[in-house]
Design a protein around this motif. Sequence first.
Motif, PDB file in Angstrom:
ATOM      1  N   MET A   1     -16.120 -21.164  43.706  1.00 26.42           N
ATOM      2  CA  MET A   1     -15.238 -22.309  43.487  1.00 26.42           C
ATOM      3  C   MET A   1     -15.965 -23.466  42.790  1.00 26.42           C
ATOM      4  SD  MET A   1     -12.478 -21.096  44.688  1.00 26.42           S
ATOM      5  CE  MET A   1     -12.903 -19.361  44.693  1.00 26.42           C
ATOM      6  N   ARG A   2     -17.207 -23.693  43.176  1.00 26.87           N
ATOM      7  CA  ARG A   2     -17.945 -24.815  42.572  1.00 26.87           C
ATOM      8  C   ARG A   2     -18.148 -24.566  41.078  1.00 26.87           C
ATOM      9  NH1 ARG A   2     -22.950 -25.967  45.886  1.00 26.87           N
ATOM     10  NH2 ARG A   2     -21.343 -26.692  47.320  1.00 26.87           N
ATOM     11  N   PHE A   3     -18.506 -23.339  40.740  1.00 23.40           N
ATOM     12  CA  PHE A   3     -18.698 -22.990  39.329  1.00 23.40           C
ATOM     13  C   PHE A   3     -17.386 -23.138  38.551  1.00 23.40           C
ATOM     14  CE2 PHE A   3     -18.561 -19.646  36.028  1.00 23.40           C
ATOM     15  CZ  PHE A   3     -19.550 -20.136  35.190  1.00 23.40           C
ATOM     16  N   ALA A   4     -16.290 -22.656  39.132  1.00 29.51           N
ATOM     17  CA  ALA A   4     -14.982 -22.784  38.479  1.00 29.51           C
ATOM     18  C   ALA A   4     -14.639 -24.248  38.241  1.00 29.51           C
ATOM     19  CB  ALA A   4     -13.905 -22.111  39.326  1.00 29.51           C
ATOM     20  N   ALA A   5     -14.933 -25.089  39.216  1.00 26.88           N
ATOM     21  CA  ALA A   5     -14.633 -26.516  39.088  1.00 26.88           C
ATOM     22  C   ALA A   5     -15.460 -27.173  37.988  1.00 26.88           C
ATOM     23  CB  ALA A   5     -14.883 -27.225  40.418  1.00 26.88           C
ATOM     24  N   GLU A   6     -16.697 -26.709  37.821  1.00 23.84           N
ATOM     25  CA  GLU A   6     -17.585 -27.306  36.821  1.00 23.84           C
ATOM     26  C   GLU A   6     -17.253 -26.864  35.395  1.00 23.84           C
ATOM     27  OE1 GLU A   6     -21.560 -26.262  37.873  1.00 23.84           O
ATOM     28  OE2 GLU A   6     -21.604 -27.539  39.659  1.00 23.84           O
ATOM     29  N   VAL A   7     -16.833 -25.605  35.244  1.00 25.28           N
ATOM     30  CA  VAL A   7     -16.759 -25.011  33.904  1.00 25.28           C
ATOM     31  C   VAL A   7     -15.343 -24.970  33.333  1.00 25.28           C
ATOM     32  CG1 VAL A   7     -17.051 -22.823  32.648  1.00 25.28           C
ATOM     33  CG2 VAL A   7     -18.846 -23.636  34.165  1.00 25.28           C
ATOM     34  N   ALA A   8     -14.352 -24.721  34.182  1.00 27.27           N
ATOM     35  CA  ALA A   8     -13.015 -24.401  33.678  1.00 27.27           C
ATOM     36  C   ALA A   8     -12.249 -25.634  33.200  1.00 27.27           C
ATOM     37  CB  ALA A   8     -12.218 -23.680  34.762  1.00 27.27           C
ATOM     38  N   ASP A   9     -11.438 -25.422  32.173  1.00 25.65           N
ATOM     39  CA  ASP A   9     -10.450 -26.428  31.775  1.00 25.65           C
ATOM     40  C   ASP A   9      -9.217 -26.333  32.666  1.00 25.65           C
ATOM     41  OD1 ASP A   9     -11.878 -27.375  29.410  1.00 25.65           O
ATOM     42  OD2 ASP A   9     -11.426 -25.414  28.558  1.00 25.65           O
ATOM     43  N   ARG A  10      -8.872 -25.074  33.010  1.00 24.10           N
ATOM     44  CA  ARG A  10      -7.740 -24.834  33.913  1.00 24.10           C
ATOM     45  C   ARG A  10      -8.121 -23.733  34.888  1.00 24.10           C
ATOM     46  NH1 ARG A  10      -3.325 -27.406  32.844  1.00 24.10           N
ATOM     47  NH2 ARG A  10      -1.927 -26.088  34.038  1.00 24.10           N
TER      48      ARG A  10
ATOM     49  N   LEU B   1     -22.083 -21.193  27.033  1.00 24.73           N
ATOM     50  CA  LEU B   1     -20.973 -20.707  26.204  1.00 24.73           C
ATOM     51  C   LEU B   1     -19.790 -21.667  26.279  1.00 24.73           C
ATOM     52  CD1 LEU B   1     -21.001 -16.873  27.006  1.00 24.73           C
ATOM     53  CD2 LEU B   1     -21.872 -18.011  24.953  1.00 24.73           C
ATOM     54  N   ALA B   2     -19.548 -22.197  27.481  1.00 28.81           N
ATOM     55  CA  ALA B   2     -18.455 -23.161  27.643  1.00 28.81           C
ATOM     56  C   ALA B   2     -18.709 -24.408  26.800  1.00 28.81           C
ATOM     57  CB  ALA B   2     -18.302 -23.538  29.121  1.00 28.81           C
ATOM     58  N   SER B   3     -19.970 -24.862  26.750  1.00 28.26           N
ATOM     59  CA  SER B   3     -20.297 -26.060  25.964  1.00 28.26           C
ATOM     60  C   SER B   3     -20.119 -25.815  24.474  1.00 28.26           C
ATOM     61  CB  SER B   3     -21.734 -26.505  26.263  1.00 28.26           C
ATOM     62  OG  SER B   3     -22.681 -25.640  25.651  1.00 28.26           O
ATOM     63  N   GLU B   4     -20.150 -24.534  24.077  1.00 26.85           N
ATOM     64  CA  GLU B   4     -19.952 -24.173  22.667  1.00 26.85           C
ATOM     65  C   GLU B   4     -18.482 -23.868  22.358  1.00 26.85           C
ATOM     66  OE1 GLU B   4     -22.582 -20.862  22.134  1.00 26.85           O
ATOM     67  OE2 GLU B   4     -24.370 -22.045  22.592  1.00 26.85           O
ATOM     68  N   HIS B   5     -17.621 -24.083  23.349  1.00 28.45           N
ATOM     69  CA  HIS B   5     -16.171 -23.905  23.204  1.00 28.45           C
ATOM     70  C   HIS B   5     -15.784 -22.448  22.898  1.00 28.45           C
ATOM     71  CE1 HIS B   5     -15.920 -28.237  23.386  1.00 28.45           C
ATOM     72  NE2 HIS B   5     -16.761 -28.330  22.376  1.00 28.45           N
ATOM     73  N   MET B   6     -16.513 -21.517  23.506  1.00 31.46           N
ATOM     74  CA  MET B   6     -16.104 -20.123  23.453  1.00 31.46           C
ATOM     75  C   MET B   6     -14.871 -19.945  24.332  1.00 31.46           C
ATOM     76  SD  MET B   6     -16.332 -16.816  22.843  1.00 31.46           S
ATOM     77  CE  MET B   6     -17.926 -16.415  22.104  1.00 31.46           C
TER      78      MET B   6
ATOM     79  N   ALA C   1      -5.592 -21.275  25.277  1.00 34.01           N
ATOM     80  CA  ALA C   1      -5.725 -21.883  23.954  1.00 34.01           C
ATOM     81  C   ALA C   1      -7.096 -21.562  23.365  1.00 34.01           C
ATOM     82  CB  ALA C   1      -5.535 -23.394  24.059  1.00 34.01           C
ATOM     83  N   ARG C   2      -7.195 -21.679  22.062  1.00 38.29           N
ATOM     84  CA  ARG C   2      -8.467 -21.473  21.377  1.00 38.29           C
ATOM     85  C   ARG C   2      -9.520 -22.440  21.938  1.00 38.29           C
ATOM     86  NH1 ARG C   2      -8.415 -18.830  16.632  1.00 38.29           N
ATOM     87  NH2 ARG C   2      -6.165 -19.155  16.621  1.00 38.29           N
ATOM     88  N   GLY C   3     -10.669 -21.897  22.381  1.00 42.43           N
ATOM     89  CA  GLY C   3     -11.737 -22.725  22.915  1.00 42.43           C
ATOM     90  C   GLY C   3     -11.565 -23.140  24.363  1.00 42.43           C
ATOM     91  N   GLN C   4     -10.520 -22.654  25.020  1.00 45.25           N
ATOM     92  CA  GLN C   4     -10.251 -23.032  26.409  1.00 45.25           C
ATOM     93  C   GLN C   4     -10.950 -22.097  27.379  1.00 45.25           C
ATOM     94  OE1 GLN C   4      -6.082 -22.810  27.736  1.00 45.25           O
ATOM     95  NE2 GLN C   4      -6.289 -24.834  28.629  1.00 45.25           N
TER      96      GLN C   4
END
Length: 254
Positions: free
Chosen positions: A208-217, A194-199, A31-34
């Motif tokens: 794995m830790r980074f994925a858990a912190e940043v990802a929506d899915r 970039l994630a906080s800016e909804h790119m 999705a847009r911003g995901q």
Amino acid sequence: MNDVRPMIDVRGARKAYGPLEVLKGIDFSVARGQIIAVIGPSGSGKSTLLRSINHLETLDSGEVWLDGVLVNQRLPGRAFERHINQVRQQMGMVFQHFNLFPHLSVCDNIAIAPAKLKGIDKASARKLALTMLEKVGLADKIDAFPARLSGGQKQRVAIARALAMQPKVMLFDEATSALDPELVDEVNLVMKQLASEHMTMVIVTHEMRFAAEVADRVLFMADGTVIEEGTPDELFTQPKQERTRTFLRKFLSA
């Protein structure tokens, strides 16, 4: 009326190299911003899937859509070249290796694509490069050459270069895996910003830790298929599939 179509939509993606099926009918959308993180063992098809989104890999069958435009549409020679070049301008991609031009300054590495493809003048290109470098915390390196940069700095320049084209999406293919451990955090910090800016982002990662912190899915891939997907909490703490559980046990105990 809100536009609810996916920013990225992959439908039935298949790819084989001879008898080896690398992608076996992948369907997923962003999705847009995901922010989507793609994890899985080596050889699972993660990078091939990512590279198929901007047609660096040609699918044998299936469709890839970017913001309602069919990326891998069938067009004759030059018409397809023009089409794919336009599409790629809307997708920033950051690779495992930085691919900076060693003979160009940091400024010129960032400005070369906007200058050539968008026709902006030299002063505007430098101003754009400075803006992008400020974004990744490297404004003081604008006139440096790649040989004078650390690996983490080179990767941040590569991110700034991709952002300079003002893409609709960013694709990261193991962006930190070639870095020394102490340099990983500085690159991850930029991606978190970039994630906080909804790119809109698709991130292939082994962290794995980074994925858990940043990802929506999070998508877990193995053997050319998406085995399981869910929120980070669902996938990392309550995986449904045994294949996922086995991978996470091995990975998290390593």
